[in-house]
Write a protein that holds these residues in place. Structure first.
Motif, short mmCIF file in Angstrom:
data_model
loop_
_atom_site.label_atom_id
_atom_site.label_comp_id
_atom_site.label_asym_id
_atom_site.label_seq_id
_atom_site.Cartn_x
_atom_site.Cartn_y
_atom_site.Cartn_z
N VAL B 33 0.85 -1.17 -0.08
CA VAL B 33 0.08 -0.11 0.03
C VAL B 33 0.87 1.18 -0.03
O VAL B 33 0.51 2.20 -0.55
N ILE B 36 1.95 2.03 -3.39
CA ILE B 36 1.04 2.73 -4.14
C ILE B 36 1.19 4.26 -3.98
O ILE B 36 0.86 4.97 -5.30
N SER B 63 -0.88 -0.17 -11.21
CA SER B 63 -2.14 -0.71 -10.33
C SER B 63 -2.26 -2.13 -10.46
O SER B 63 -2.55 -2.86 -9.61
N GLY B 64 -2.20 -2.47 -11.79
CA GLY B 64 -2.01 -3.99 -12.06
C GLY B 64 -0.87 -4.65 -11.50
O GLY B 64 -1.11 -5.93 -10.74
N ILE B 66 0.86 -3.75 -8.73
CA ILE B 66 0.95 -4.04 -7.28
C ILE B 66 -0.16 -5.01 -6.90
O ILE B 66 -0.07 -5.65 -5.74
N THR B 67 -1.25 -5.09 -7.54
CA THR B 67 -2.15 -6.12 -7.29
C THR B 67 -1.71 -7.26 -7.17
O THR B 67 -1.89 -8.04 -6.53
N ILE B 68 -0.84 -7.67 -8.18
CA ILE B 68 -0.33 -9.26 -8.54
C ILE B 68 0.90 -9.23 -7.23
O ILE B 68 0.72 -10.44 -6.66
N MET B 70 0.64 -8.04 -4.42
CA MET B 70 -0.26 -8.21 -2.89
C MET B 70 -0.47 -9.63 -3.00
O MET B 70 -0.35 -10.30 -1.98
N VAL B 71 -1.01 -10.09 -4.16
CA VAL B 71 -1.47 -11.63 -4.26
C VAL B 71 -0.40 -12.65 -4.03
O VAL B 71 -0.41 -13.48 -3.17
#
Lengths: 334, 170
Positions: B33, B36, B63-64, B66-68, B70-71
């Motif tokens: 976070v 971001i 944005s994509g 950071i999502t990955i 995170m996962v």
């Protein structure tokens, strides 16, 4: 009107004007959300042959959503004991803020555009991708396996459907030669893109439903298997913020489809005397109804079918569409 | 200070703050976070330079990404390790660390200070078109090479994932 303010000298009065316009827009969208929820319940009730909400505010249940919001406001905000407190608080904010940011680029009529960006389409796609971070963070911070599963599904779904979404847009961008939403509307002066780019429209619409996490792609919050998905542990107004973000995206996505494929505020032939904003509203409401219609008529699809549809059907189709559009443009529109 | 200077300072402080939080926070999710904040601030800096296409591309890509991240952070890291007590660090080691960081700061200041940054004229117009034209004329070979590199990485990833599946079936 916006252009005058944009190009004028910066001053404190302008700060006030911008704030005022922003607040006005958010009020309009909240009004839409209030009645979109009611419309959703009424349309669902109609399709299932039952009356739907009909107690508060007369037979049509006009005040039903207001009563629901009041209930949510009065509810206790519970933070689970083992949750990650900070992230649990921040996640709804991360999910909601982009939902309102994307509205800035959408041209609602000839004169009402908040920001005339040269990269409007790309801005929408980029900013809306930020929301998913909030959803994954919410799923993790709740410290609940259903929430986590919901968050993970949201991430997987976003990755799979964002690519066909952007690729289907490329056809429209190729024909226009610009990513500016105002230029895209002007290029649809004679023929709407739904007729010249029918494949792109279908792909975009399917991917949009998946991006909005609505049925039949609502695996993120599939209540029969995941309780409430990523928002299981959320209560009261924090939960309402997530729902608000979802309906803000419904508003934004319907507006975007109207602009990209239905000619925005351009009137239908011979009916130019009706103002552009009315045309926009009519097309917009039709797209919203399509979303509701699809939600209540299709069963939810399985997670593996969702992935197969995204990667094996939509992606190759979108690529082929870009290729064909490029060839057609080279041959016929040089 | 001009108004753009004030805006720049706020954005720059946010970017640095995000970076600092990224290395000091303990939990993987908190770190992402914080990232971001950094990437979004950098996008804001591009907007300040009127490079709207680069700014939006930055947001779109990260944005994509950071999502990955995170996962992967959720699936591949050992979460109990986050709660362990801080290791004891001797004060001598702290002093050495402080001295080396301070030296680095001073050296880089004296390196950067004499450089004369000429304020180049900011390009006004359709950035997307300009970037596209340059990319497909002057830089076409590097562009193609990068696309081949990415394709190789993509095929490699598919092959690796596929091999695992076959082994699972046996």
């Amino acid at each position: 009107m916006m252009n005058e303010i944009m190009t004028s000298q910066p001053s404190w009065l302008n700060v006030l004007k911008f704030t005022g316009l922003g607040v006005a827009l958010i009020l309009v969208v909240i009004l839409f959300v209030t009645y979109a929820i009611l419309a959703e319940r009424k349309v669902m009730a109609f399709m299932q042959m039952r009356p739907g909400p009909n107690r508060i505010g007369g037979k049509l249940g006009i005040l039903q959503t207001l009563a629901d919001v009041l209930k949510l406001l009065l509810k206790e905000n519970i933070t689970p004991k083992s949750a990650d407190k900070l992230l649990f608080l921040v996640a709804p904010v991360i999910a909601f803020a982009p939902a309102f940011m994307v509205m800035a680029v959408i041209p609602f009529s000839e004169n009402v555009t908040f920001a005339n960006l040269n990269v409007g389409v790309l801005y929408y796609v980029g900013i809306s991708g930020l929301s998913i971070i909030g959803i994954v963070a919410a799923g993790w911070a709740s410290n609940n396996k259903y929430s986590l599963l919901g968050g993970m599904r949201a991430a997987a779904q976003m990755i799979s459907y964002e690519i066909p979404l952007v690729l289907s847009l490329l056809g429209v961008i190729l024909l226009t030669g610009s990513m500016n939403l105002n230029d895209i509307i002007k290029a649809q002066d004679n023929v709407w893109y739904i007729f010249t780019q029918p494949i792109a429209f279908v792909i975009f619409f399917i991917a949009a439903i998946a991006e909005l996490n609505r049925g039949p792609f609502d695996l993120v919050e599939a209540e029969s298997e995941l309780v409430g998905g990523f928002s299981t542990e959320y209560t009261g107004f924090r939960w309402a913020i997530f729902m608000l973000a979802e309906y803000f995206y419904l508003f934004a996505m319907s507006s975007l489809i109207t602009v990209l494929f239905l000619g925005g505020w351009q009137p239908v032939m011979f009916l130019g005397f009706i103002p552009g904003s009315v045309w926009f509203a009519l097309k917009f409401l039709f797209v919203v109804f399509l979303f509701l219609w699809i939600r209540f008529t299709f069963p939810r699809i399985r997670a593996d079918q969702l992935m197969e549809l995204g990667w094996k059907v939509l992606l190759p189709l979108a690529l082929a569409n870009v290729f064909i559009t490029a060839i057609i443009k080279e041959i016929f529109f040089r | 200070m001009s108004s753009s200077g004030i805006v720049f300072s706020i954005i720059a402080i946010c970017a640095i703050l995000g970076g600092l939080m990224m290395i000091t926070l303990k939990k993987v999710m908190h770190m992402t976070v914080a990232m971001i904040l950094t990437y979004f601030s950098i996008a804001a800096l591009y907007v300040l330079l009127t490079a709207e296409f680069v700014a939006v591309a930055q947001v779109l890509v990260y944005s994509g990404g950071i999502t990955i991240l995170m996962v992967f952070g959720i699936m591949l890291t050992y979460h109990k390790a986050e709660n362990r007590d801080e290791e004891k660090v001797s004060s001598f080691r702290k002093l050495i660390t402080f001295l080396s960081v301070a030296t680095l700061g001073i050296v880089s200041y004296f390196l950067v200070a004499p450089v004369d940054f000429v304020a180049e004229e900011i390009f006004v117009g359709d950035h997307t078109k300009a970037i596209g034209e340059i990319l497909y004329t002057n830089y076409i070979i590097p562009f193609e090479l990068v696309s081949i590199l990415l394709l190789v990485a993509l095929i490699g990833a598919v092959l690796l994932a596929k091999k695992d599946k076959e082994e699972a079936n046996e």
